[in-house]
Design a protein around this motif. Structure first.
Motif, mmCIF file in Angstrom:
data_model
loop_
_atom_site.group_PDB
_atom_site.id
_atom_site.type_symbol
_atom_site.label_atom_id
_atom_site.label_comp_id
_atom_site.label_asym_id
_atom_site.label_seq_id
_atom_site.Cartn_x
_atom_site.Cartn_y
_atom_site.Cartn_z
ATOM 1 N N GLN A 87 0.844 -1.182 0.000
ATOM 2 C CA GLN A 87 0.000 0.000 0.000
ATOM 3 C C GLN A 87 0.886 1.241 0.000
ATOM 4 O O GLN A 87 2.022 1.224 0.480
ATOM 5 N N ALA A 88 0.362 2.308 -0.520
ATOM 6 C CA ALA A 88 1.133 3.544 -0.589
ATOM 7 C C ALA A 88 1.449 4.027 0.818
ATOM 8 O O ALA A 88 0.618 3.915 1.724
ATOM 9 N N PRO A 89 2.652 4.529 1.013
ATOM 10 C CA PRO A 89 2.984 5.046 2.338
ATOM 11 C C PRO A 89 2.128 6.266 2.636
ATOM 12 O O PRO A 89 1.677 6.966 1.725
ATOM 13 N N PRO A 90 1.913 6.534 3.900
ATOM 14 C CA PRO A 90 1.073 7.686 4.228
ATOM 15 C C PRO A 90 1.740 8.975 3.745
ATOM 16 O O PRO A 90 2.957 9.072 3.685
ATOM 17 N N ALA A 91 0.909 9.901 3.393
ATOM 18 C CA ALA A 91 1.420 11.172 2.892
ATOM 19 C C ALA A 91 2.224 11.847 3.994
ATOM 20 O O ALA A 91 1.824 11.829 5.155
ATOM 21 N N PRO A 92 3.381 12.405 3.651
ATOM 22 C CA PRO A 92 4.175 13.063 4.684
ATOM 23 C C PRO A 92 3.441 14.270 5.225
ATOM 24 O O PRO A 92 2.690 14.932 4.515
ATOM 25 N N VAL A 93 3.677 14.494 6.469
ATOM 26 C CA VAL A 93 3.042 15.636 7.102
ATOM 27 C C VAL A 93 3.747 16.882 6.582
ATOM 28 O O VAL A 93 4.966 17.025 6.721
ATOM 29 N N THR A 94 2.984 17.699 5.962
ATOM 30 C CA THR A 94 3.600 18.893 5.390
ATOM 31 C C THR A 94 3.546 20.012 6.407
ATOM 32 O O THR A 94 2.548 20.197 7.098
ATOM 33 N N ALA A 95 4.662 20.696 6.449
ATOM 34 C CA ALA A 95 4.704 21.854 7.339
ATOM 35 C C ALA A 95 3.903 22.965 6.675
ATOM 36 O O ALA A 95 3.503 22.872 5.516
ATOM 37 N N ALA A 96 3.746 23.986 7.394
ATOM 38 C CA ALA A 96 3.026 25.127 6.822
ATOM 39 C C ALA A 96 3.787 25.613 5.588
ATOM 40 O O ALA A 96 5.003 25.503 5.511
ATOM 41 N N ALA A 97 3.057 26.058 4.628
ATOM 42 C CA ALA A 97 3.677 26.521 3.381
ATOM 43 C C ALA A 97 4.725 27.592 3.700
ATOM 44 O O ALA A 97 4.485 28.474 4.511
ATOM 45 N N PRO A 98 5.893 27.468 3.052
ATOM 46 C CA PRO A 98 6.929 28.474 3.347
ATOM 47 C C PRO A 98 6.490 29.864 2.861
ATOM 48 O O PRO A 98 5.747 30.003 1.902
ATOM 49 N N SER A 99 6.988 30.832 3.535
ATOM 50 C CA SER A 99 6.633 32.204 3.140
ATOM 51 C C SER A 99 7.294 32.532 1.806
ATOM 52 O O SER A 99 8.185 31.821 1.349
ATOM 53 N N VAL A 100 6.888 33.626 1.214
ATOM 54 C CA VAL A 100 7.402 34.027 -0.094
ATOM 55 C C VAL A 100 8.901 34.320 0.015
ATOM 56 O O VAL A 100 9.686 33.968 -0.869
ATOM 57 N N ASP A 101 9.302 34.917 1.132
ATOM 58 C CA ASP A 101 10.715 35.237 1.315
ATOM 59 C C ASP A 101 11.553 33.959 1.409
ATOM 60 O O ASP A 101 12.640 33.863 0.820
ATOM 61 N N GLU A 102 11.074 32.927 2.147
ATOM 62 C CA GLU A 102 11.802 31.655 2.279
ATOM 63 C C GLU A 102 11.885 30.953 0.921
ATOM 64 O O GLU A 102 12.930 30.416 0.545
ATOM 65 N N LEU A 103 10.804 30.984 0.198
ATOM 66 C CA LEU A 103 10.767 30.346 -1.117
ATOM 67 C C LEU A 103 11.744 31.030 -2.070
ATOM 68 O O LEU A 103 12.488 30.382 -2.802
ATOM 69 N N HIS A 104 11.785 32.370 -2.027
ATOM 70 C CA HIS A 104 12.695 33.131 -2.873
ATOM 71 C C HIS A 104 14.149 32.802 -2.525
ATOM 72 O O HIS A 104 14.988 32.608 -3.423
ATOM 73 N N ALA A 105 14.446 32.680 -1.243
ATOM 74 C CA ALA A 105 15.816 32.378 -0.805
ATOM 75 C C ALA A 105 16.231 30.982 -1.274
ATOM 76 O O ALA A 105 17.373 30.782 -1.725
ATOM 77 N N GLN A 106 15.337 30.034 -1.196
ATOM 78 C CA GLN A 106 15.660 28.663 -1.617
ATOM 79 C C GLN A 106 15.876 28.593 -3.122
ATOM 80 O O GLN A 106 16.777 27.898 -3.612
ATOM 81 N N LEU A 107 15.068 29.321 -3.872
ATOM 82 C CA LEU A 107 15.235 29.348 -5.329
ATOM 83 C C LEU A 107 16.567 29.994 -5.714
ATOM 84 O O LEU A 107 17.249 29.537 -6.636
ATOM 85 N N LEU A 108 16.967 31.050 -5.016
ATOM 86 C CA LEU A 108 18.251 31.684 -5.278
ATOM 87 C C LEU A 108 19.397 30.719 -4.997
ATOM 88 O O LEU A 108 20.368 30.635 -5.753
ATOM 89 N N LYS A 109 19.278 29.953 -3.906
ATOM 90 C CA LYS A 109 20.306 28.964 -3.562
ATOM 91 C C LYS A 109 20.417 27.919 -4.659
ATOM 92 O O LYS A 109 21.530 27.527 -5.054
ATOM 93 N N LEU A 110 19.271 27.431 -5.143
ATOM 94 C CA LEU A 110 19.278 26.428 -6.221
ATOM 95 C C LEU A 110 19.955 26.993 -7.464
ATOM 96 O O LEU A 110 20.740 26.315 -8.136
ATOM 97 N N GLY A 111 19.645 28.270 -7.764
ATOM 98 C CA GLY A 111 20.267 28.905 -8.934
ATOM 99 C C GLY A 111 21.772 28.993 -8.764
ATOM 100 O O GLY A 111 22.542 28.769 -9.709
ATOM 101 N N GLU A 112 22.232 29.336 -7.567
ATOM 102 C CA GLU A 112 23.669 29.442 -7.305
ATOM 103 C C GLU A 112 24.340 28.065 -7.445
ATOM 104 O O GLU A 112 25.431 27.956 -8.013
ATOM 105 N N LEU A 113 23.674 26.999 -6.938
ATOM 106 C CA LEU A 113 24.231 25.649 -7.035
ATOM 107 C C LEU A 113 24.344 25.219 -8.492
ATOM 108 O O LEU A 113 25.326 24.587 -8.899
ATOM 109 N N ARG A 114 23.374 25.612 -9.314
ATOM 110 C CA ARG A 114 23.400 25.256 -10.734
ATOM 111 C C ARG A 114 24.499 26.021 -11.448
ATOM 112 O O ARG A 114 25.260 25.479 -12.257
ATOM 113 N N THR A 115 24.621 27.276 -11.097
ATOM 114 C CA THR A 115 25.655 28.101 -11.710
ATOM 115 C C THR A 115 27.048 27.597 -11.326
ATOM 116 O O THR A 115 27.956 27.581 -12.156
ATOM 117 N N ALA A 116 27.173 27.110 -10.071
ATOM 118 C CA ALA A 116 28.458 26.593 -9.609
ATOM 119 C C ALA A 116 28.755 25.228 -10.208
ATOM 120 O O ALA A 116 29.869 24.710 -10.063
#
Length: 134
Positions: A87-116
């Motif tokens: 059977q499918a594992p239970p859905a992970p408990v999701t934390a509250a949706a990250p704020s726009v600022d947290e999401l923006h920071a994570q996307l910038l980090k991903l971009g930097e990792l790709r550029t590097a």
């Protein structure tokens, strides 16, 4: 000719022979009756033992069938372990949706990792879609 007593005839007379025959026949009849009765008692005991053995076997078979039926009922009520694992594992408990600022920071980090050169374009796209919820 007349026989003198004690000299002529030997053995018992007719009455003695009849009496002896009656005793032998009576004894044989009594012994035969006891033997027949003992044989009958043995047959009855064997039949009773056989009947008890058959009854016990039937009870054991009924107990085995009942246990098998109960086990089948339990298996129908609860899925087997393999099915539980599939059977499918239970859905992970999701934390509250990250704020726009947290999401923006994570996307910038991903971009930097790709550029590097630490992330490939496919890995970047997969992580970006995970962050954006799609």
């Amino acid at each position: 000719m007349r026989f003198a007593r004690g000299r002529g005839r030997r053995g018992p007379g007719l009455l003695g022979t009849v009496a002896r025959t009656a005793v032998v026949a009576g004894t044989a009849s009594a012994v035969s009756g006891r033997v027949a009765e003992a044989q009958h008692d043995r047959r009855v005991a064997q039949q009773e033992a056989t009947t008890q053995a058959v009854q016990q076997a039937a009870l054991q078979q009924a107990a085995v069938q009942q246990a098998a039926a109960q086990q089948a009922a339990v298996q129908q009520a609860a899925p087997p372990q393999a099915a539980v694992r599939q059977q499918a594992p239970p859905a992970p408990v999701t934390a509250a949706a990250p704020s726009v600022d947290e999401l923006h920071a994570q996307l910038l980090k991903l971009g930097e990792l790709r550029t590097a050169g630490l992330l490939t374009d496919e890995e970047f796209t997969a992580q970006k879609s995970r962050l954006l919820g799609g």
